[in-house]
Design an enzyme around this catalytic site. Structure first.
Site, mmCIF file in Angstrom:
data_model
loop_
_atom_site.group_PDB
_atom_site.id
_atom_site.type_symbol
_atom_site.label_atom_id
_atom_site.label_comp_id
_atom_site.label_asym_id
_atom_site.label_seq_id
_atom_site.Cartn_x
_atom_site.Cartn_y
_atom_site.Cartn_z
ATOM 1 N N CYS A 68 -0.388 -15.650 -10.148
ATOM 2 C CA CYS A 68 -1.703 -16.147 -9.715
ATOM 3 C C CYS A 68 -2.557 -16.613 -10.900
ATOM 4 O O CYS A 68 -2.641 -15.947 -11.931
ATOM 5 C CB CYS A 68 -2.435 -15.054 -8.948
ATOM 6 S SG CYS A 68 -3.992 -15.631 -8.243
ATOM 7 N N CYS A 72 -8.921 -12.204 -11.753
ATOM 8 C CA CYS A 72 -9.467 -10.917 -11.286
ATOM 9 C C CYS A 72 -9.003 -9.797 -12.224
ATOM 10 O O CYS A 72 -7.800 -9.578 -12.395
ATOM 11 C CB CYS A 72 -9.010 -10.632 -9.860
ATOM 12 S SG CYS A 72 -9.192 -12.060 -8.763
ATOM 13 N N CYS A 75 -6.297 -7.029 -11.253
ATOM 14 C CA CYS A 75 -5.116 -7.383 -10.462
ATOM 15 C C CYS A 75 -3.814 -7.443 -11.256
ATOM 16 O O CYS A 75 -3.739 -8.030 -12.334
ATOM 17 C CB CYS A 75 -5.339 -8.714 -9.748
ATOM 18 S SG CYS A 75 -4.052 -9.032 -8.520
ATOM 19 N N CYS A 112 0.058 -6.441 8.058
ATOM 20 C CA CYS A 112 -0.775 -7.270 7.189
ATOM 21 C C CYS A 112 0.113 -7.941 6.145
ATOM 22 O O CYS A 112 0.915 -7.260 5.496
ATOM 23 C CB CYS A 112 -1.812 -6.416 6.473
ATOM 24 S SG CYS A 112 -2.734 -5.328 7.574
ATOM 25 N N CYS A 143 -2.633 -9.426 10.450
ATOM 26 C CA CYS A 143 -3.682 -9.707 9.469
ATOM 27 C C CYS A 143 -3.016 -10.437 8.316
ATOM 28 O O CYS A 143 -1.904 -10.076 7.926
ATOM 29 C CB CYS A 143 -4.315 -8.414 8.977
ATOM 30 S SG CYS A 143 -5.629 -8.689 7.745
ATOM 31 N N CYS A 203 -11.560 -8.870 7.927
ATOM 32 C CA CYS A 203 -11.373 -7.623 7.197
ATOM 33 C C CYS A 203 -11.863 -7.908 5.784
ATOM 34 O O CYS A 203 -11.341 -8.806 5.116
ATOM 35 C CB CYS A 203 -9.904 -7.236 7.173
ATOM 36 S SG CYS A 203 -9.577 -5.826 6.090
ATOM 37 N N ARG A 275 -11.754 1.300 6.380
ATOM 38 C CA ARG A 275 -10.437 1.741 5.908
ATOM 39 C C ARG A 275 -10.515 2.285 4.489
ATOM 40 O O ARG A 275 -11.101 1.670 3.601
ATOM 41 C CB ARG A 275 -9.424 0.586 5.944
ATOM 42 C CG ARG A 275 -8.024 1.001 5.430
ATOM 43 C CD ARG A 275 -6.964 -0.081 5.517
ATOM 44 N NE ARG A 275 -7.001 -0.692 6.812
ATOM 45 C CZ ARG A 275 -7.618 -1.846 7.092
ATOM 46 N NH1 ARG A 275 -8.179 -2.540 6.141
ATOM 47 N NH2 ARG A 275 -7.649 -2.299 8.306
#
Ligand code: DTB
Length: 337
Positions: A68, A72, A75, A112, A143, A203, A275
């Site tokens: 990616c 971030c 991550c 998900c 999801c 979410c 969650r």
């Protein structure tokens, strides 16, 4: 002094119908109440709005991992971090369906699927659309999390029958730039608004423990509470300190502050399902029980999250059993392992 009635659904409905915005000061007063009063009230809000002693379980699959370009700080999947997450993509539907069947077998009600990257490629988007349709036929909710979407993509996902789209805001608007510089929190909110506009449940949530203050945590929850509609699902993660990232050595969160975040989310957004997401593996059973008391109503079930380990399924089932909590309406003791 606050009184419990102040946090009941009726009051919150008044907030919503009059579009009264939740202010930071209001939320901070709740957050800073004596801990036991706070969790007593958040528990009262929880049982007034949700089936008590019931937890929803979802299972995650990383369909596209790593590689990616976003930066971030937390991550494992950013090429800008010195992490060891392998770059790999699942390209066949059978592998996805096998994982979905396994999720159903261990007792999850939602599957998900995540893909790394700023936005989905054409190939991955097509595969995810096929997966959504097939996973739904298995009788599971779906999801997906694929980064930023345009309106045409949202419309296509809705047509596939997608139930939830995950898109986290991660932290407060003020702290966001310390964690991510390749996009803004407004970019995130735009995608969330688009998803909600087309009737897909959202979410969203963030990560606690990235060096932010309690004020940042409160501001993040206030932003979520002031969205056009409350997110159906709120994901509260405790940072998993990934070796190689610059957050590797950040100090631990005070566990009671983490529980306060759950309680505040519960009080500000009474109908949303909160969650406890990443970071549960390293929580004690007692800490998890405290989160559930404070208003969490969902977990990830399965040995891995996207790249990080999750709590063992056997441990989760045993914990739910010891607490007499049903997973997706079924007593934990009756589940297959
Ligand atoms: C969310 O808030 N937590 C999930 C989900 N949204 C997609 C992801 C957790 C990932 C934890 C770190 C990892 O597995 O690499």
């Amino acid at each position: 002094m606050f009184n419990t009635n102040m946090f009941t659904n009726d009051t919150m409905q008044d907030h919503l119908s009059s579009k009264k915005m939740i202010t930071f000061d209001y939320a901070k007063k709740i957050f800073e109440r004596p801990f036991l009063d706070l969790i007593a009230d958040s528990h009262a809000v929880h049982v007034a709005n949700h089936v008590p002693n019931e937890v929803q379980a979802s299972t995650l699959l990383s369909v596209q991992t790593g590689g990616c370009c976003e930066d971030c700080a937390y991550c494992a999947q950013s090429i800008r971090n010195g992490t060891k997450a392998p770059k790999q993509t699942i390209t066949d539907i059978d592998t996805i369906m096998h994982a979905a069947q396994r999720a159903k077998d261990i007792g999850s009600s939602r599957f998900c699927m995540g893909t790394s990257g700023r936005t989905p490629s054409c190939d991955i988007f097509k595969l995810m659309c096929e997966a959504i349709k097939k996973v739904k036929k298995l009788g599971l909710e779906t999801c997906v999390t694929m980064g930023m979407l345009n309106e045409a993509q949202v419309i296509e996902l809705k047509a596939c029958g997608l139930d939830f789209y995950n898109h986290n805001i991660d932290t407060s608007p003020e702290y966001y730039g310390n964690i991510i510089t390749t996009r803004t929190i407004d970019d995130r909110v735009n995608t969330i608004n688009l998803v909600q506009k087309h009737g897909i449940k959202v979410c969203t949530g963030g990560i606690i423990g990235m060096g932010e203050t309690n004020d940042d945590r409160i501001k993040m929850l206030v932003l979520l509470a002031n969205l056009d509609a409350h997110p159906a699902s709120i994901s509260i993660n405790r940072l998993v300190k990934v070796p190689g990232t610059r957050l590797e050595g950040v100090p631990d969160v005070d566990p009671f502050d983490f529980v306060r975040c759950i309680a505040l989310a519960r009080i500000l957004m009474p109908a949303s399902v909160v969650r406890i997401s990443a970071g549960r593996e390293s929580m004690s059973d007692e800490m998890q029980a405290l989160c559930l008391f404070a208003g969490a109503g969902s977990i990830f079930l399965g040995e891995t999250l996207l790249t990080a380990p999750n709590a063992e399924v056997s441990r989760d089932l045993e914990l739910m059993n010891r607490l007499n909590i049903r997973l997706n309406g079924i007593p934990a003791s009756s589940k297959r392992r």
